[in-house]
Motif scaffolding. Structure first.
Motif, PDB file in Angstrom:
ATOM      1  N   VAL A 234       0.869  -1.184   0.000  1.00  0.00           N
ATOM      2  CA  VAL A 234       0.000   0.000   0.000  1.00  0.00           C
ATOM      3  C   VAL A 234       0.904   1.230   0.000  1.00  0.00           C
ATOM      4  O   VAL A 234       1.565   1.526   1.002  1.00  0.00           O
ATOM      5  CB  VAL A 234      -0.940   0.020   1.215  1.00  0.00           C
ATOM      6  N   THR A 235       0.935   1.931  -1.118  1.00  0.00           N
ATOM      7  CA  THR A 235       1.812   3.095  -1.258  1.00  0.00           C
ATOM      8  C   THR A 235       0.969   4.360  -1.354  1.00  0.00           C
ATOM      9  O   THR A 235      -0.220   4.314  -1.677  1.00  0.00           O
ATOM     10  CB  THR A 235       2.699   2.967  -2.494  1.00  0.00           C
ATOM     11  N   ALA A 236       1.604   5.488  -1.078  1.00  0.00           N
ATOM     12  CA  ALA A 236       0.897   6.769  -1.097  1.00  0.00           C
ATOM     13  C   ALA A 236       1.859   7.882  -1.462  1.00  0.00           C
ATOM     14  O   ALA A 236       3.086   7.714  -1.411  1.00  0.00           O
ATOM     15  CB  ALA A 236       0.265   7.039   0.264  1.00  0.00           C
ATOM     16  N   ASP A 237       1.292   9.013  -1.814  1.00  0.00           N
ATOM     17  CA  ASP A 237       2.091  10.219  -2.004  1.00  0.00           C
ATOM     18  C   ASP A 237       2.292  10.940  -0.678  1.00  0.00           C
ATOM     19  O   ASP A 237       3.329  11.539  -0.433  1.00  0.00           O
ATOM     20  CB  ASP A 237       1.413  11.162  -3.002  1.00  0.00           C
ATOM     21  N   THR A 238       1.254  10.880   0.180  1.00  0.00           N
ATOM     22  CA  THR A 238       1.309  11.537   1.484  1.00  0.00           C
ATOM     23  C   THR A 238       0.880  10.557   2.562  1.00  0.00           C
ATOM     24  O   THR A 238      -0.130   9.856   2.408  1.00  0.00           O
ATOM     25  CB  THR A 238       0.390  12.775   1.525  1.00  0.00           C
ATOM     26  N   TYR A 239       1.652  10.516   3.657  1.00  0.00           N
ATOM     27  CA  TYR A 239       1.363   9.636   4.792  1.00  0.00           C
ATOM     28  C   TYR A 239       1.076  10.526   5.999  1.00  0.00           C
ATOM     29  O   TYR A 239       1.919  11.332   6.400  1.00  0.00           O
ATOM     30  CB  TYR A 239       2.557   8.730   5.087  1.00  0.00           C
TER      31      TYR A 239
END
Length: 367
Positions: free
Chosen positions: A291-296
């Motif tokens: 599960v990847t994101a630009d903002t965490y």
């Protein structure tokens, strides 16, 4: 326009989703933080973001831990007081999503009764069991929430089968005034497994308490988690994954069940609200590669060690140089350590901390 606002909730969670349809700004509140959060930050943040007398299209309580539910209760109590005093309520809430402990894990009341008996035994022996006590208080506060919602005429879990928000039964995307919401968790299998964990923990704690209450207190930290509602929210081509305190493997299972994993078995979102305040018991490096994101977004203040250094490291290392942003509500020992061990310029990340004295920090997804 689509924004996620992380409200200062210290060691808990309080999030406001803001979006605009037909030139009308709309708002969803997810969780309310621990004791003191409403008075210190949530009330002011709602006024700043949504304005006095705002309407919430939806209020979501991810689960009944005290660090999520108390601020919600304080908000409803303040709205009730406004009405009683002849003022317009500071907020109008069109609906509540919330899985009570009784409905989701303890339908026959056995677990609640046995926790209460265990607390009574520990108290009579002058033994403190803070984690179990917090869990028990959260269960009671969750029951109180249902009562308060009914008094204010707020529909609870409208449209969900059996008054439970489950991924098994809420299989289709749910429209919420232009938002598209997918229920990722919990599943019935998650709840069944969690009930077994609670019963096993109670059996051990009761046996330890019968021999020596101090022994039961030492195992207090192993109290099972409470089940979280996990939501995948899409609007204007952007996505947010709201995780509560869910386990990483349960989140991945839910994403797979919803068909949100790609051919490589991964899921990318614009914003990931990192589960359980960055606790490393709820994730591993594999989760952040899946599960990847630009903002965490991480809401924590160092209490209980959250966010754990390993979690921060896993996020940065899983990005493998991809430009990402960490948004944290408080500077902690572990966020400082990450900056020391993983140079942002070399690893390709930026870290934004909610400024002191501010009530929230915003993440803009779509203008």
């Amino acid at each position: 326009m689509f924004k996620l606002h992380a409200v200062q909730a210290q060691f808990g969670d309080a999030l406001i989703l803001e979006f605009e349809t037909a030139r009308k700004r709309r708002f969803i509140l997810v969780d309310g933080g621990p004791p003191g959060s409403f008075e210190a930050d949530l009330d002011a943040a709602l006024k700043e973001i949504a304005g006095p007398g705002a309407t919430l299209d939806l209020l979501v309580l991810s689960h009944v831990d005290n660090d999520h539910v108390i601020g919600v209760l304080d908000l409803l109590a303040a709205a009730e007081e406004d009405i009683a005093d002849g003022r317009d309520p500071r907020v109008t809430i069109k609906g509540l999503w919330h899985n009570s402990f009784g409905r989701s894990i303890d339908p026959d009341g056995e677990i609640t009764q046995r926790i209460q008996q265990l607390m009574t035994l520990a108290g009579s022996a002058a033994v403190s069991m803070p984690f179990a006590t917090d869990a028990f208080l959260g269960v009671r506060e969750g029951q109180k929430l249902g009562v308060m919602a009914r008094k204010l005429g707020i529909p609870v879990n409208r449209g969900f089968d059996g008054d439970l928000i489950l991924a098994d039964t809420a299989k289709r995307p749910i429209p919420v005034n232009g938002l598209t919401v997918r229920v990722i968790g919990p599943s019935k299998a998650n709840l069944d497994a969690l009930r077994k964990e609670w019963l096993a923990w109670l059996a051990r704690a009761e046996a330890d308490a019968a021999r020596d209450p101090g022994t039961a207190a030492m195992s207090d930290r192993s109290v099972p988690n409470l089940s979280s509602i996990v939501l995948h929210v899409a609007f204007a081509g952007r996505t947010v994954l709201l995780t509560g305190d869910a386990r990483g493997d349960h989140i991945v299972q839910g994403l797979r069940r919803a068909g949100l994993l790609d051919a490589a078995g991964t899921c990318h979102v614009d914003v990931l609200k990192v589960q359980h305040h960055g606790n490393d018991r709820n994730a591993d490096g594999g989760f952040f590669r899946t599960v990847t994101a630009d903002t965490y977004v991480i809401s924590a203040n160092g209490k209980y060690g959250n966010p754990d250094y390993d979690t921060l490291k896993w996020i940065v290392e899983a990005a493998d140089g991809r430009a990402i942003r960490l948004v944290v509500t408080n500077e902690t020992e572990t966020t400082r350590k990450l900056l020391e061990t993983h140079d942002p310029a070399r690893h390709g990340y930026a870290m934004d901390v909610l400024p002191k004295g501010r009530h929230s920090i915003g993440v803009e997804l779509a203008p």
